[in-house]
Design a protein around this motif. Structure first.
Motif, PDB file in Angstrom:
ATOM      1  N   ASN A 388     -17.006  10.344   4.075  1.00  9.89           N
ATOM      2  CA  ASN A 388     -16.265  10.048   2.700  1.00  9.89           C
ATOM      3  C   ASN A 388     -15.315   8.962   2.848  1.00  9.89           C
ATOM      4  N   MET A 389     -14.645   8.890   3.888  1.00  7.80           N
ATOM      5  CA  MET A 389     -13.545   8.099   4.010  1.00  7.80           C
ATOM      6  C   MET A 389     -13.619   6.657   3.958  1.00  7.80           C
ATOM      7  N   GLY A 390     -14.922   6.290   4.416  1.00  9.07           N
ATOM      8  CA  GLY A 390     -15.027   4.596   4.591  1.00  9.07           C
ATOM      9  C   GLY A 390     -14.071   4.128   5.580  1.00  9.07           C
ATOM     10  N   CYS A 391     -13.218   3.308   5.130  1.00 12.50           N
ATOM     11  CA  CYS A 391     -12.198   2.678   5.902  1.00 12.50           C
ATOM     12  C   CYS A 391     -11.224   3.729   6.250  1.00 12.50           C
ATOM     13  N   LEU A 392     -10.898   3.875   7.571  1.00 10.76           N
ATOM     14  CA  LEU A 392      -9.752   4.736   8.079  1.00 10.76           C
ATOM     15  C   LEU A 392      -8.502   4.063   8.003  1.00 10.76           C
ATOM     16  N   VAL A 393      -7.576   5.029   7.641  1.00  3.64           N
ATOM     17  CA  VAL A 393      -5.947   4.608   7.686  1.00  3.64           C
ATOM     18  C   VAL A 393      -5.408   5.629   8.526  1.00  3.64           C
ATOM     19  N   LEU A 394      -4.914   5.322   9.823  1.00  2.00           N
ATOM     20  CA  LEU A 394      -4.143   6.128  10.655  1.00  2.00           C
ATOM     21  C   LEU A 394      -2.789   5.798  10.840  1.00  2.00           C
ATOM     22  N   ASP A 395      -1.693   6.526  10.693  1.00  4.51           N
ATOM     23  CA  ASP A 395      -0.274   5.980  10.828  1.00  4.51           C
ATOM     24  C   ASP A 395       0.511   7.359  11.429  1.00  4.51           C
ATOM     25  N   GLY A 427      11.321   3.959   6.050  1.00  2.01           N
ATOM     26  CA  GLY A 427      10.840   4.238   4.729  1.00  2.01           C
ATOM     27  C   GLY A 427       9.676   3.094   4.410  1.00  2.01           C
ATOM     28  N   GLN A 428       9.628   2.266   5.459  1.00  2.00           N
ATOM     29  CA  GLN A 428       8.585   1.123   5.317  1.00  2.00           C
ATOM     30  C   GLN A 428       7.481   1.246   6.210  1.00  2.00           C
ATOM     31  N   ALA A 429       6.326   0.982   5.621  1.00  2.00           N
ATOM     32  CA  ALA A 429       5.170   1.063   6.552  1.00  2.00           C
ATOM     33  C   ALA A 429       4.510  -0.377   6.900  1.00  2.00           C
ATOM     34  N   HIS A 430       4.212  -0.584   8.111  1.00  3.70           N
ATOM     35  CA  HIS A 430       3.821  -1.958   8.464  1.00  3.70           C
ATOM     36  C   HIS A 430       2.471  -1.640   9.212  1.00  3.70           C
ATOM     37  N   LEU A 471       4.121  -2.135   3.300  1.00  3.96           N
ATOM     38  CA  LEU A 471       4.511  -1.555   2.000  1.00  3.96           C
ATOM     39  C   LEU A 471       5.361  -0.600   2.140  1.00  3.96           C
ATOM     40  N   PRO A 472       5.829   0.045   1.123  1.00  4.58           N
ATOM     41  CA  PRO A 472       6.669   1.230   1.001  1.00  4.58           C
ATOM     42  C   PRO A 472       6.034   2.315   1.682  1.00  4.58           C
ATOM     43  N   SER A 473       6.516   3.244   2.499  1.00  9.84           N
ATOM     44  CA  SER A 473       5.769   4.371   3.224  1.00  9.84           C
ATOM     45  C   SER A 473       4.894   5.237   2.380  1.00  9.84           C
ATOM     46  N   ASP A 474       5.837   5.708   1.055  1.00  5.03           N
ATOM     47  CA  ASP A 474       5.261   6.561   0.206  1.00  5.03           C
ATOM     48  C   ASP A 474       4.163   5.901  -0.805  1.00  5.03           C
ATOM     49  N   ARG A 475       3.566   4.862  -0.391  1.00 10.08           N
ATOM     50  CA  ARG A 475       2.431   4.360  -0.947  1.00 10.08           C
ATOM     51  C   ARG A 475       1.292   4.377  -0.131  1.00 10.08           C
ATOM     52  N   VAL A 476       1.518   4.688   1.319  1.00 14.55           N
ATOM     53  CA  VAL A 476       0.306   4.670   2.011  1.00 14.55           C
ATOM     54  C   VAL A 476      -0.915   5.850   1.522  1.00 14.55           C
ATOM     55  N   PRO A 477      -0.493   7.149   1.201  1.00 13.09           N
ATOM     56  CA  PRO A 477      -1.587   7.930   0.296  1.00 13.09           C
ATOM     57  C   PRO A 477      -2.480   7.155  -0.735  1.00 13.09           C
ATOM     58  N   LEU A 478      -1.818   6.491  -1.493  1.00 13.79           N
ATOM     59  CA  LEU A 478      -2.197   5.848  -2.555  1.00 13.79           C
ATOM     60  C   LEU A 478      -3.248   4.822  -1.758  1.00 13.79           C
ATOM     61  N   LEU A 479      -2.940   3.793  -0.856  1.00 17.33           N
ATOM     62  CA  LEU A 479      -3.761   2.982  -0.168  1.00 17.33           C
ATOM     63  C   LEU A 479      -5.131   3.763   0.447  1.00 17.33           C
ATOM     64  N   ARG A 480      -4.920   4.839   0.943  1.00 22.14           N
ATOM     65  CA  ARG A 480      -5.928   5.539   1.608  1.00 22.14           C
ATOM     66  C   ARG A 480      -6.838   5.800   0.640  1.00 22.14           C
ATOM     67  N   GLU A 481      -6.206   6.452  -0.626  1.00 26.26           N
ATOM     68  CA  GLU A 481      -7.212   6.920  -1.794  1.00 26.26           C
ATOM     69  C   GLU A 481      -8.114   5.534  -2.238  1.00 26.26           C
ATOM     70  N   ARG A 482      -7.328   4.495  -2.416  1.00 29.03           N
ATOM     71  CA  ARG A 482      -7.905   3.218  -3.158  1.00 29.03           C
ATOM     72  C   ARG A 482      -9.153   2.602  -2.057  1.00 29.03           C
ATOM     73  N   LEU A 483      -8.615   2.700  -0.932  1.00 31.15           N
ATOM     74  CA  LEU A 483      -9.781   2.043   0.074  1.00 31.15           C
ATOM     75  C   LEU A 483     -10.952   2.897   0.199  1.00 31.15           C
ATOM     76  N   SER A 484     -10.904   4.282   0.201  1.00 33.73           N
ATOM     77  CA  SER A 484     -11.771   5.221   0.292  1.00 33.73           C
ATOM     78  C   SER A 484     -12.684   4.976  -0.930  1.00 33.73           C
ATOM     79  N   ALA A 485     -12.142   4.714  -2.020  1.00 34.28           N
ATOM     80  CA  ALA A 485     -13.080   4.345  -3.220  1.00 34.28           C
ATOM     81  C   ALA A 485     -13.569   3.135  -3.283  1.00 34.28           C
ATOM     82  N   TYR A 486     -12.824   2.467  -2.804  1.00 33.22           N
ATOM     83  CA  TYR A 486     -13.500   0.725  -2.800  1.00 33.22           C
ATOM     84  C   TYR A 486     -14.791   0.911  -1.624  1.00 33.22           C
TER      85      TYR A 486
END
Length: 624
Positions: A388-395, A427-430, A471-486
């Motif tokens: 269900n993940m589709g694109c993986l996001v590992l951090d 606090g930043q995610a690269h 992006l800010p680190s606190d947005r990574v969960p949202l990135l993971r969620e949106r990529l999964s949906a996409y």
């Protein structure tokens, strides 16, 4: 073209995509070129079907390079650079920290210096950004510093196509900006406002080949400048005229060395004009006059002599990583200094530094990869969730940002799905991402960014197969969620399963030293012109498999009643000794093998070898 697929269980659990039976085109090419059918079949599989096209492919010629003036913005750029040279205005080349950006900086500086009248210092200064402190793209602080130093012309290389803020800042500071880049423009905003934008991918550009790397685009500007300077200036003090014959015989081939290295390192397709650039550049690299590059070749164990230059594989896996290591681990400007070194001692010292930085990079990469392996094992253990993940996001926290791009590639190799690898710091995610064939990763992160509020990224860019972002680190969960949906519905099972495209089923009689010579004609190999894969069916394993250095495997295979050949499996994506044991392969086993052809140059034990790509137990219905 290959169409039929075999799904019998293989060592890699991959589909074998078999070539069609040779058609009229392959038979006709074989006759016209006086080559075996497998050779013609390989050409046809790459879309080369006529003798004329085949000869252009097999004998790359500098005359096949397109006129640089066909690039939109080139005329304006040449006029402005020549104006700067005539007025002795200082010029800043704004580069990038990877192979593409550093080599582009060197070649463009070399060309401008060549047309600058002798007797004074170079007009050209350069800035290579620090990956960690500055990141990718043109920084306003650097532009401001340039303006205070009297610079009035800035030329970007391998960057700038989305530098809208930098373009505005340049205008405010009174700087003229020329953008040379190859990355995809922003589909919504278009291109930055500048004196000239040179990018074959920009809207309205009719340049016939769109796959150039950044250094190749910079080379086009260099070529146009040098060609313009073959005509004496009205004012002899304006610029130094270039001898036309010297331009074609010496200077352009010398610059093509750099463009070839960048083209290979940037993994753009080795088709069309890129193939010509790389073939000619590799040929020119047989002559190692530049002291720094010669020292780097020696440290990398790359042989380059009058008979045979380095291969594209040598550049991709030995030379390019050492050049890239400077930008990943330290200061990439050392690469420019190495290429421009005036003494053998200086060149050798800088090459040694790059070599050591590459060792440091490998150690850091191995450390982070161990952590990523743990995360990947956890994902494999929950197959429904993984599906269900589709694109993986590992951090992870504190990972070195210089190696995350390489590690994203490692994750894709192991997991067979697109992946982003993200390093958190203060606090930043690269992050950096890599994709699989058919899944456009830049489209995916663009959709995730702008799908709805909040927007995700502070900055992002790239292309179909590779992206970078922050992006800010606190947005990574949202990135993971949106990529999964996409990914749902767009990432098909066919994209996720490895497919091994076989070029030809090779008759056993063809596996001889003459085959090596014929394969050289098809070089250079790389993206868009991969090294041919061959299939040999119903081979018998002659001896018990031998484990080499605890991870690799050696099989002695009988391919015909008269001949045997060594087959070597290097454990990169798969641990071959374990897989061979799991499949029950032993002396006497009959197997079908997919392989690349290799040449062992040992004076006593040399000859043709197989490099194992995949194998399976021969089906009883096909056993002789």
């Amino acid at each position: 073209m290959p169409e039929s697929e075999e799904e019998i269980a293989t060592a890699r659990n991959a589909r074998w995509v078999l070539p069609d039976e040779p058609g009229v085109e392959a038979h006709g090419l074989a006759v016209a070129l006086e080559q075996p059918l497998w050779f013609a079949q390989t050409l046809v599989s790459r879309g080369i079907e006529t003798p004329a096209d085949a000869r252009r492919f097999l004998v790359p010629d500098i005359a096949a390079l397109h006129d640089p003036m066909l690039l939109c913005g080139m005329k304006e750029a040449v006029v402005r650079v020549l104006q700067a040279v005539a007025k002795r205005e200082p010029i800043l080349i704004y580069g990038d920290y990877d192979v593409d950006g550093t080599t582009a900086t060197v070649l463009l500086k070399t060309a401008i210096d060549r047309i600058t009248p002798a007797g004074g210092p170079s007009l050209v200064r350069y800035h290579i950004p620090h990956r960690i402190r500055e990141g990718y793209g043109i920084q306003s602080s650097v532009l401001a510093e340039a303006a205070t130093q009297g610079i009035r012309l800035v030329i970007s290389v391998d960057t700038g196509i989305r530098a809208f803020a930098a373009a505005e800042e340049s205008k405010r500071l009174g700087l003229d900006l020329i953008v040379t880049d190859h990355h995809l423009p922003d589909g919504m905003q278009g291109i930055p406002e500048a004196v000239a934008v040179i990018n074959p991918n920009q809207p309205g550009c009719d340049y016939p080949y769109k796959e150039l790397c950044g250094a190749a685009v910079a080379f086009k500007l260099a070529h146009a400048l040098l060609h313009a300077a073959t005509k004496p200036a009205t004012d002899p003090n304006a610029y130094r005229a270039v001898d036309f014959l010297a331009l074609w015989d010496k200077l352009l081939p010398s610059l093509l060395k750099l463009v070839a290295i960048a083209t290979i390192a940037d993994s753009v397709p080795l088709t069309g004009e890129n193939r010509v650039i790389v073939a000619l550049g590799l040929r020119a690299l047989r002559d190692q006059r530049q002291s720094g590059l010669r020292a780097l070749f020696d440290l990398a164990g790359v042989v380059a002599d009058e008979e045979r230059g380095p291969s594209a594989t040598d550049i991709a896996f030995r030379v390019a990583p050492r050049i890239n290591a400077a930008g990943r681990m330290d200061v990439a400007a050392d690469v420019v200094r190495m290429f421009l070194a005036r003494t053998p001692e200086e060149g050798a010292a800088l090459a040694a530094k790059l070599h050591q930085l590459n060792e440091d990079r490998r150690n850091v990469e191995a450390s982070v990869l161990a952590t990523l392996e743990t995360q990947m094992e956890a994902l494999r253990a929950d197959e429904p969730a993984l599906s269900n993940m589709g694109c993986l996001v590992l951090d992870g926290e504190g990972w070195h940002r210089g190696v995350i791009g390489i590690l994203a590639s490692r994750v894709v190799e192991r997991m067979r799905r697109p992946a982003l690898v993200i390093a958190h710091e203060d606090g930043q995610a690269h992050g950096s991402g890599r994709s699989v064939s058919g899944f456009h990763l830049l489209d995916a992160i663009t959709a995730a960014h702008s799908e709805e509020e909040p927007l995700l990224f502070d900055r992002f860019g790239g292309h179909a197969h590779a992206v970078g972002f922050s992006l800010p680190s606190d947005r990574v969960p949202l990135l993971r969620e949106r990529l999964s949906a996409y990914s749902t519905g767009k990432l098909s099972s066919a994209m996720l399963q490895e497919r091994i495209a076989i070029d030809a089923e090779l008759p056993s009689a063809e596996l001889n030293p003459d085959l090596i010579k014929k394969l050289h004609l098809l070089e250079p190999f790389g993206q868009g012109n991969r090294e041919p894969l061959f299939l040999s069916r119903d081979c018998q394993v002659e001896e018990a498999p031998k484990t080499l250095k605890e991870r690799h495997i050696k099989l002695r295979i009988r391919i015909s009643p008269e001949s045997t050949v060594d087959c070597l499996g290097w454990s990169r994506e798969i641990v071959w000794p374990e897989k061979i044991a799991e499949m029950g392969i032993m002396s006497g086993s009959r197997i079908d093998v997919v392989y690349r052809v290799r040449e062992n140059r040992h004076p006593q034990f040399g000859g043709v070898e197989m490099e194992l790509c995949d194998l399976r137990l021969t089906s009883p219905t096909t056993t002789n």
